[in-house]
Motif scaffolding. Structure first.
Motif, PDB file in Angstrom:
ATOM      1  N   HIS A  33      -1.826   8.445  -0.342  1.00  0.00           N
ATOM      2  CA  HIS A  33      -2.762   7.780  -1.271  1.00  0.00           C
ATOM      3  C   HIS A  33      -2.375   6.336  -1.587  1.00  0.00           C
ATOM      4  N   ALA A  89      -6.629   4.177  -0.019  1.00  0.00           N
ATOM      5  CA  ALA A  89      -7.095   4.923  -1.182  1.00  0.00           C
ATOM      6  C   ALA A  89      -7.694   3.945  -2.196  1.00  0.00           C
ATOM      7  N   GLY A 113      -6.399   7.022  -5.106  1.00  0.00           N
ATOM      8  CA  GLY A 113      -6.712   8.337  -4.547  1.00  0.00           C
ATOM      9  C   GLY A 113      -7.837   8.260  -3.535  1.00  0.00           C
TER      10      GLY A 113
END
Length: 145
Positions: A33, A89, A113
């Motif tokens: 991430h 991410a 994320g």
């Protein structure tokens, strides 16, 4: 049912046979991430894996440490593959790998994320390149056009 060419059938069979491995690979990238311009682990993972699969990898393309270009050759001629992969991410979108909003455990809810998921775009390209370079697909005499 579609009438697949031999090349298409071979690539699809490779993807079917490697589905679980590609899914696990996707989770590796998901778990890194890393946000844009900071994909150090992710890009290193892709570069190392592509080299392991027989690709020649140029690291640090255009002076960017996370950029790379991978090439694969099967003798003279053969297919020329080009693709694009994103695996960054999104900042502030910490997400556990569940189908509902839940920040991942152990990190800030504001951490980056994969809610978009760029992680799947990268693995989709990666899987396509591996399927297209599978030994049975590029065997002599197979018409790829």
């Amino acid at each position: 049912m579609t009438d697949w060419t031999e090349a298409q059938a071979t690539a699809l069979a490779w993807l079917e046979a490697n589905h679980a491995a590609l899914s696990a690979d996707h989770m590796t990238i998901w778990d890194f991430h890393e946000p844009s311009w900071r994909e150090y682990k992710s890009s290193a993972w892709y570069m190392d894996r592509l080299e392991k699969e027989g690709f020649t990898v140029e690291r640090g393309t255009a002076g960017m440490p996370t950029a790379f270009r991978a090439t694969w050759k099967n003798g003279e001629g053969g297919p020329v593959l080009a693709g694009y992969a994103e695996y960054d991410a999104v900042p502030g979108q910490s997400q556990a790998p569940v189908p509902y909003r839940k920040p991942r455990d152990g990190v800030s809810p504001r951490a980056a994320g994969h809610t978009d998921p760029h992680s799947a775009l990268g693995i989709g390209s990666f899987g396509g390149f591996l399927a297209a370079s599978a030994p049975a697909l590029v065997s002599p005499g197979l018409d790829l056009e």
